[in-house]
Structures are given as structure tokens and as C-alpha cells.
Design a protein around this motif. Structure first.
Motif, short mmCIF file in Angstrom:
data_model
loop_
_atom_site.label_atom_id
_atom_site.label_comp_id
_atom_site.label_asym_id
_atom_site.label_seq_id
_atom_site.Cartn_x
_atom_site.Cartn_y
_atom_site.Cartn_z
N TYR A 71 52.08 -49.17 1.01
CA TYR A 71 50.93 -48.62 0.29
C TYR A 71 51.31 -47.30 -0.38
CZ TYR A 71 46.32 -46.41 -0.26
OH TYR A 71 45.21 -45.77 -0.75
N GLN A 246 44.27 -40.86 2.88
CA GLN A 246 42.97 -41.50 2.84
C GLN A 246 41.85 -40.50 2.56
OE1 GLN A 246 42.99 -44.92 3.03
NE2 GLN A 246 41.00 -44.54 2.07
N PRO A 249 40.92 -40.18 -2.03
CA PRO A 249 40.99 -41.37 -2.89
C PRO A 249 41.14 -40.96 -4.37
CG PRO A 249 39.17 -41.55 -1.33
CD PRO A 249 39.68 -40.14 -1.24
N SER A 255 44.49 -48.46 -4.92
CA SER A 255 43.32 -48.54 -4.04
C SER A 255 42.03 -48.71 -4.84
CB SER A 255 43.22 -47.29 -3.16
OG SER A 255 43.05 -46.12 -3.95
N GLN A 389 44.57 -50.46 4.61
CA GLN A 389 45.26 -50.15 3.35
C GLN A 389 45.98 -51.42 2.88
OE1 GLN A 389 47.73 -46.87 4.71
NE2 GLN A 389 46.37 -45.36 3.77
#
Length: 397
Positions: A71, A246, A249, A255, A389
Motif C-alpha cells: 500500500y 491513515q 487521507p 485510497s 488497506q
């Protein structure tokens, strides 16, 4: 809470620095306020220095969690692309979309839109063959409400979507959503996730509000859409696992595809079998003081289904415009011809896809929707995406 690992702190610093160059780059921030204050108090760092920071982070990606490592690799590729463009580098448009969003969109054949037009011609009120865009606009106009009625109707949508979401997945007691009306924005509605389980959702009154769309919009922005994702990932990934990324964002990130996939399928998850049409006719329409003749729910459903393929029109227009095949006038004409948009709505769509923050964002909606809807078990996929994720490429394989 200050992230203990140097990687997490450096990641937050980098994204906060980019945000000073690109207002709105950070979609939400619920990391340490002291760190944000420290970065904001310093003069902006130049893109070349930020690119060096990106490279250092790429060389030091934590590897304990392989899913997180994959990720972060993709997110840092996205950040690198944004910084290079900030530095003045030119990136091929479709390559930009891939580097930032981990997707490779393609133009959809215009015959797909024309087939949708033929279906709509059979379904919409009015004479067959008469101006289809005008008939669709007239159909939608029948559901318009005054902005002064919006807040009370949105409260109905909030209550219903939250109740159904809480039955679908556990929500913490302390989460909450505030609703406001706004104007002069490039979007129709926006969720500002504030951290600690709180969101502010703003609804733009620049364009007419449609009573039949309020439930879906609230599901998209609130329950079980953006707000719900923000709440669950803050708890599970940031506070419990300490994943600093996280807490910040980004709009320019893979994402975003996952987030918009969650949001665009949210209504169908909590209203299985298209039962939201019946709910609207039985609850929302009477509350809005609008008539609901027999068979309206079924007719709304059929028209909506026929219109589904038109969701790809904006993506086509974005590709054609940003690759130089259409100018602004041509792009608006394309949106009107194939998307059956009014002149006002087409101009609004073009302003979104030409906005510096959103020029390649338009694909997150259609691709995100397709990745979930086409998965073997959309409900299980939806649950997973709310808390993990996951990269778009991993869903596409």
C-alpha cells in the motif's frame, strides 16, 4: 498521539508540506496537532527538497506488514507523481491517472451510451424521439426541492442510513455527523472527516437538490460511505495499529479509488434489491410534500438502471479533453450529447474535471464502483474495504 516510528512522522511531515503548495491535497487530518503546527510554522519547502523526502521514504518503507508495505509503495508513487507535477514536469494524462490512482481507465465505446439513450427513450415521459436530454431534465425537475427543505429531509436520510449501517457493521458510540448547506463549490456534496469519529457533511446548493437523490447522497457521504470508512479506519488502522499514513487521507492516492468505490456502492449495500426506491416513495416523498403515483418506484428504478452506463461519460470527456482531442466547448458538448446533461450541469462537471485537485479524480467513482460491484462477493468486499488497506490493482486481479 505522536507516531513513534520515524517513518510515520516523516510521512506526515511530507504530506503536510505538500498541502502548503496544493490547498486541499490532504482530504482529512487527525494526526498530532503539534506536528501540524510545527510544519505550518515553517516556510514552505521547495518541490526538489520534497522529492528527496519522497525517495527517503521509498527506501525505508516498513515491511513487517506486507499488505501495508505494498500500500505504501503505491501511495508514495502517487505522492512522487504529484510532487513532480508540482515541480513543473509534464506527465501523460493516463499515466498520471495510473501513477496517482493505481488504475488504468479506458474510453468506453460511445455505442454503450447510445444504447442507454434508446432505453431511456422508451422509458421517459414524452414522445419517442423528442429531445431526450430535455425529457430527462423534465423528469428530474419533478423531484426538485427548495434548498430550505433540504436539512429536514437530510435528517430523515441520516436516521435511516445510520440505523441500517449499524445493523450491517458495528459503529462506535461516539461517532457523529454534522450537516450543513454550502455553495460555490466544484462538487455536489463533500464529507470532511474531522477525526475522533466526527464528520462534517456539506451539501452544495449551486445545483438543484433532488428529493430522490438525498438518500443516496447521504449514504455516499455518511453511512456506510465516507464517514463510516473514516471512523473504522481511524480506530483500526491508526489508533490500534499505529499506521500514521491513515491519519492523513490524500485526494491524490489509490485510497481515493477505494473510498469512492465504498461511497458509490454504499446505498446498494444497506438497501439490497434496490429497496431504496420503495423507501423514497413511501417515506421521503410524503415528507417532501411530493405526489407519488402508483408504479413510481418501479419506473424510477428502470430509468436509473437505463442511465447507469452514462456514468462513464465523464471519464471519456476527461480523457478527450486532457489529451487535447476536445477543447472546453467540445467537452461540454460531449457531456451534453452523451451524458444528456443540461448546459449548467455539463459546465459544472467540466469545472470539476479541470480543477487542479480533481483533474484525474473523476475515474475514482466509476472504477471504484466497478471494482466492488464486479467482485465475487460485493458485500464481503465492501466490509473488508471499510477496515483494511487495499489497493485497486489487488481488487482488479
Amino acid at each position: 498521539m505522536l507516531p513513534q516510528d520515524p517513518f510515520g512522522q516523516d510521512y506526515l511531515r511530507l504530506t503536510l508540506e505538500i498541502h502548503k503548495h496544493i490547498d486541499g491535497y490532504i482530504d482529512a487530518y487527525y494526526g498530532p496537532e503539534a506536528l501540524r503546527a510545527e510544519v505550518n510554522a515553517a516556510p514552505p519547502r521547495q518541490p526538489a527538497a520534497l522529492l528527496d523526502d519522497v525517495r527517503r521514504l521509498q527506501d525505508n518503507i516498513p515491511t513487517a506488514d506486507p499488505a501495508r508495505a505494498a500500500y505504501l509503495k503505491a501511495v508514495l508513487r502517487a505522492i512522487e507523481c504529484t510532487v513532480r507535477m508540482l515541480q513543473g514536469e509534464t506527465v501523460d494524462y493516463l499515466d498520471e491517472v495510473y501513477r496517482i490512482y493505481d488504475i488504468r481507465p479506458r474510453q468506453v465505446a460511445e455505442s454503450t451510451f447510445e444504447a442507454a439513450h434508446r432505453e431511456l427513450d422508451e422509458l421517459l415521459p414524452g414522445r419517442l424521439g423528442d429531445g431526450l436530454a430535455e425529457r430527462l431534465a423534465a423528469w428530474r425537475k419533478g423531484f426538485e426541492i427548495d434548498a430550505g427543505r433540504a436539512l429536514e429531509l437530510l435528517e430523515l436520510a441520516r436516521a435511516e442510513t445510520r440505523q441500517r449501517t449499524a445493523a450491517f457493521i458495528e459503529l462506535p458510540d461516539e461517532e457523529s455527523v454534522e450537516i450543513r448547506l454550502t455553495s460555490n463549490q466544484p462538487w455536489n456534496a463533500y464529507n470532511w472527516y474531522l477525526g475522533n469519529g466526527r464528520s462534517l457533511i456539506e451539501f452544495n446548493t449551486d445545483m438543484p437538490l433532488h428529493v430522490a437523490a438525498l438518500l443516496g447522497t447521504f449514504a455516499h457521504e455518511g453511512y456506510p460511505g465516507h464517514h463510516t470508512e473514516g471512523v473504522l479506519k481511524e480506530i483500526g488502522l491508526f489508533r490500534e495499529r499505529g499506521y500514521a499514513e491513515q491519519a492523513v487521507p490524500l485526494l491524490h492516492s489509490p485510497s481515493a479509488v477505494i473510498s469512492e468505490g465504498i461511497a458509490t456502492t454504499a446505498l446498494y449495500i444497506i438497501f439490497p434489491d434496490d429497496s431504496h426506491y420503495d423507501w423514497n416513495v413511501e417515506v421521503m416523498f410524503p415528507a417532501a410534500g411530493l405526489p407519488a403515483e402508483p408504479g413510481l418506484a418501479e419506473r424510477m428504478q428502470r430509468i436509473a438502471k437505463a442511465s447507469e452506463k452514462l456514468r462513464y461519460v465523464n471519464g471519456n470527456a476527461a480523457i478527450l479533453y486532457h489529451t487535447g482531442q476536445l477543447d472546453k466547448a467540445g467537452a461540454i458538448d460531449y457531456l451534453r450529447t452523451y451524458g444528456l446533461a443540461t448546459a449548467e450541469r455539463a459546465a459544472k462537471s467540466l469545472s470539476f474535471m479541470t480543477h487542479p485537485l480533481f483533474r484525474s479524480y473523476t475515474f475514482t467513482y466509476s472504477v471504484g464502483y466497478d471494482l466492488i460491484a464486479a467482485s465475487p462477493d460485493p458485500v464481503a468486499t465492501f466490509r473488508r474495504l471499510l477496515t483494511e488497506q487495499v489497493l485497486p490493482a489487488a481488487l482488479a486481479n
